[in-house]
Motif scaffolding. Structure first.
Motif, mmCIF file in Angstrom:
data_model
loop_
_atom_site.group_PDB
_atom_site.id
_atom_site.type_symbol
_atom_site.label_atom_id
_atom_site.label_comp_id
_atom_site.label_asym_id
_atom_site.label_seq_id
_atom_site.Cartn_x
_atom_site.Cartn_y
_atom_site.Cartn_z
ATOM 1 N N LEU A 1 38.238 36.219 66.225
ATOM 2 C CA LEU A 1 37.294 37.316 66.011
ATOM 3 C C LEU A 1 37.641 38.524 66.872
ATOM 4 O O LEU A 1 37.611 39.671 66.400
ATOM 5 C CB LEU A 1 35.873 36.841 66.308
ATOM 6 N N THR A 2 37.974 38.298 68.130
ATOM 7 C CA THR A 2 38.328 39.415 69.006
ATOM 8 C C THR A 2 39.639 40.071 68.577
ATOM 9 O O THR A 2 39.815 41.284 68.752
ATOM 10 C CB THR A 2 38.440 38.933 70.458
ATOM 11 N N ALA A 3 40.560 39.291 68.019
ATOM 12 C CA ALA A 3 41.814 39.870 67.533
ATOM 13 C C ALA A 3 41.559 40.799 66.351
ATOM 14 O O ALA A 3 42.113 41.904 66.278
ATOM 15 C CB ALA A 3 42.781 38.756 67.137
ATOM 16 N N VAL A 4 40.714 40.363 65.417
ATOM 17 C CA VAL A 4 40.370 41.222 64.277
ATOM 18 C C VAL A 4 39.614 42.458 64.749
ATOM 19 O O VAL A 4 39.847 43.581 64.261
ATOM 20 C CB VAL A 4 39.535 40.426 63.255
ATOM 21 N N LEU A 5 38.728 42.283 65.717
ATOM 22 C CA LEU A 5 37.968 43.416 66.244
ATOM 23 C C LEU A 5 38.882 44.430 66.927
ATOM 24 O O LEU A 5 38.654 45.644 66.833
ATOM 25 C CB LEU A 5 36.914 42.906 67.233
ATOM 26 N N ALA A 6 39.926 43.953 67.604
ATOM 27 C CA ALA A 6 40.871 44.867 68.252
ATOM 28 C C ALA A 6 41.605 45.727 67.231
ATOM 29 O O ALA A 6 41.826 46.924 67.449
ATOM 30 C CB ALA A 6 41.870 44.071 69.091
ATOM 31 N N VAL A 7 41.979 45.133 66.105
ATOM 32 C CA VAL A 7 42.659 45.901 65.060
ATOM 33 C C VAL A 7 41.724 46.955 64.467
ATOM 34 O O VAL A 7 42.128 48.096 64.200
ATOM 35 C CB VAL A 7 43.181 44.956 63.962
ATOM 36 N N GLU B 1 41.356 49.753 66.956
ATOM 37 C CA GLU B 1 42.586 50.542 67.005
ATOM 38 C C GLU B 1 42.679 51.491 65.820
ATOM 39 O O GLU B 1 43.167 52.626 65.948
ATOM 40 C CB GLU B 1 43.790 49.597 67.027
ATOM 41 N N ALA B 2 42.202 51.049 64.663
ATOM 42 C CA ALA B 2 42.230 51.912 63.479
ATOM 43 C C ALA B 2 41.341 53.139 63.649
ATOM 44 O O ALA B 2 41.647 54.217 63.125
ATOM 45 C CB ALA B 2 41.805 51.118 62.246
ATOM 46 N N PHE B 3 40.247 53.001 64.402
ATOM 47 C CA PHE B 3 39.346 54.126 64.649
ATOM 48 C C PHE B 3 39.693 54.877 65.937
ATOM 49 O O PHE B 3 38.986 55.815 66.313
ATOM 50 C CB PHE B 3 37.895 53.643 64.720
ATOM 51 N N GLY B 4 40.758 54.452 66.616
ATOM 52 C CA GLY B 4 41.208 55.152 67.810
ATOM 53 C C GLY B 4 40.347 54.952 69.034
ATOM 54 O O GLY B 4 40.357 55.788 69.944
ATOM 55 N N VAL B 5 39.604 53.854 69.091
ATOM 56 C CA VAL B 5 38.725 53.601 70.238
ATOM 57 C C VAL B 5 39.099 52.298 70.947
ATOM 58 O O VAL B 5 38.288 51.741 71.687
ATOM 59 C CB VAL B 5 37.241 53.553 69.801
ATOM 60 N N TYR B 6 40.313 51.827 70.727
ATOM 61 C CA TYR B 6 40.767 50.617 71.410
ATOM 62 C C TYR B 6 41.622 51.031 72.600
ATOM 63 O O TYR B 6 42.700 51.593 72.440
ATOM 64 C CB TYR B 6 41.576 49.736 70.463
ATOM 65 N N CYS B 7 41.129 50.778 73.800
ATOM 66 C CA CYS B 7 41.830 51.156 75.031
ATOM 67 C C CYS B 7 42.145 49.883 75.804
ATOM 68 O O CYS B 7 41.303 49.384 76.563
ATOM 69 C CB CYS B 7 40.993 52.109 75.873
ATOM 70 N N GLY C 1 43.203 47.545 78.533
ATOM 71 C CA GLY C 1 43.318 47.640 79.978
ATOM 72 C C GLY C 1 42.404 48.657 80.624
ATOM 73 O O GLY C 1 42.331 48.719 81.852
ATOM 74 N N ASP C 2 41.707 49.472 79.832
ATOM 75 C CA ASP C 2 40.796 50.484 80.373
ATOM 76 C C ASP C 2 39.354 50.065 80.110
ATOM 77 O O ASP C 2 39.003 49.684 78.994
ATOM 78 C CB ASP C 2 41.046 51.855 79.730
ATOM 79 N N PHE C 3 38.529 50.163 81.139
ATOM 80 C CA PHE C 3 37.120 49.827 81.011
ATOM 81 C C PHE C 3 36.321 51.124 80.911
ATOM 82 O O PHE C 3 35.999 51.756 81.921
ATOM 83 C CB PHE C 3 36.655 48.988 82.206
ATOM 84 N N LYS C 4 36.056 51.528 79.685
ATOM 85 C CA LYS C 4 35.310 52.748 79.427
ATOM 86 C C LYS C 4 34.184 52.450 78.447
ATOM 87 O O LYS C 4 34.297 51.551 77.610
ATOM 88 C CB LYS C 4 36.227 53.837 78.856
ATOM 89 N N LEU C 5 33.118 53.241 78.546
ATOM 90 C CA LEU C 5 31.971 53.015 77.673
ATOM 91 C C LEU C 5 32.280 53.360 76.225
ATOM 92 O O LEU C 5 31.706 52.773 75.306
ATOM 93 C CB LEU C 5 30.780 53.847 78.163
ATOM 94 N N ARG C 6 33.178 54.303 75.996
ATOM 95 C CA ARG C 6 33.496 54.731 74.640
ATOM 96 C C ARG C 6 34.705 54.016 74.059
ATOM 97 O O ARG C 6 35.166 54.371 72.979
ATOM 98 C CB ARG C 6 33.737 56.237 74.619
ATOM 99 N N CYS C 7 35.209 53.047 74.762
ATOM 100 C CA CYS C 7 36.380 52.300 74.287
ATOM 101 C C CYS C 7 36.038 50.822 74.202
ATOM 102 O O CYS C 7 35.201 50.319 74.951
ATOM 103 C CB CYS C 7 37.576 52.501 75.211
ATOM 104 N N GLY C 8 36.722 50.156 73.290
ATOM 105 C CA GLY C 8 36.518 48.729 73.137
ATOM 106 C C GLY C 8 37.589 47.927 73.820
ATOM 107 O O GLY C 8 38.652 48.426 74.138
#
Length: 210
Positions: free
Chosen positions: A186-192, A195-201, A203-210
């Motif tokens: 599930l987390t692998a699919v969520l990462a893709v 990434e498609a919406f440009g909000v996958y960061c 190694g970075d812990f940000k509120l606007r990134c997943g």
């Protein structure tokens, strides 16, 4: 006026081309790393397929070997995935979903392989029950096993009681493996998707990134 607009357009295109060239040079894979990684990929593929051929040519214990083959295939799977990610980092997130899904499957195969080595689920539960008896002298685990129990590490030892080896412990481990498979996939699919919406960061812990 028209000549100035065309001149500005050419300058803009030249700047975009220069930026793309800089990005390509910055993130392009060096030739030496490609050659070294390619050599190790060939070695890992050769050894893995040789081991697979040995198992398939002597396929006399399918209950154990079919799960062992699933574990062995993790080596070429990881090798090819890492090599492709090295050649084209832009698609690394997309192919990581395949790696993570197979990792969860390999974890399942390893658990089933251990059960098969013990003679199946019934014999595994009987073995755990014998180990869970207080009269058992030989500990299953030296540091975390005492009189048939599994102690939790800090700080969970203040929340959960020690687990006694037996059927319930086997069911908990089995449930944990299946849960790991589902969450990992599930987390692998969520990462893709992120990434498609440009909000996958990564190694970075940000509120606007997943």
């Amino acid at each position: 006026m028209l000549h100035d607009c065309e001149h500005l357009r050419e300058e803009s295109q030249a700047m975009e081309y220069l930026q793309d060239l800089i990005v390509y040079i910055r993130f392009s894979t060096p030739l030496w790393s490609t050659l070294i990684s390619g050599a190790f990929v060939l070695i890992s593929l050769s050894l893995s397929f040789y081991l697979l051929f040995e198992h398939l040519s002597a396929y006399k214990n399918p209950e154990e070997q079919k799960f062992l083959i699933g574990v062995i295939l993790m080596v070429p799977f990881y090798a090819v995935e890492s090599f492709v990610s090295l050649l084209d980092p832009s698609i690394s997130v997309d192919i990581e979903i395949l790696r993570d899904c197979y990792e969860s499957f390999a974890m399942y195969c390893f658990g089933r392989y251990l059960v098969a080595c013990l003679g199946g689920e019934e014999r595994t539960i009987e073995f755990l029950k014998r180990e869970g008896r207080s009269s058992s002298k030989a500990p299953l685990l030296e540091h975390s096993h005492e009189r048939g129990t599994i102690k939790h590490p800090f700080p969970m030892n203040y929340v959960l009681k020690p687990w006694r080896l037996g059927q319930w412990f086997y069911q908990v481990v089995k449930f944990g493996i299946v849960q790991y498979m589902l969450i990992k996939s599930l987390t692998a699919v969520l990462a893709v998707i992120l990434e498609a919406f440009g909000v996958y960061c990564e190694g970075d812990f940000k509120l606007r990134c997943g």
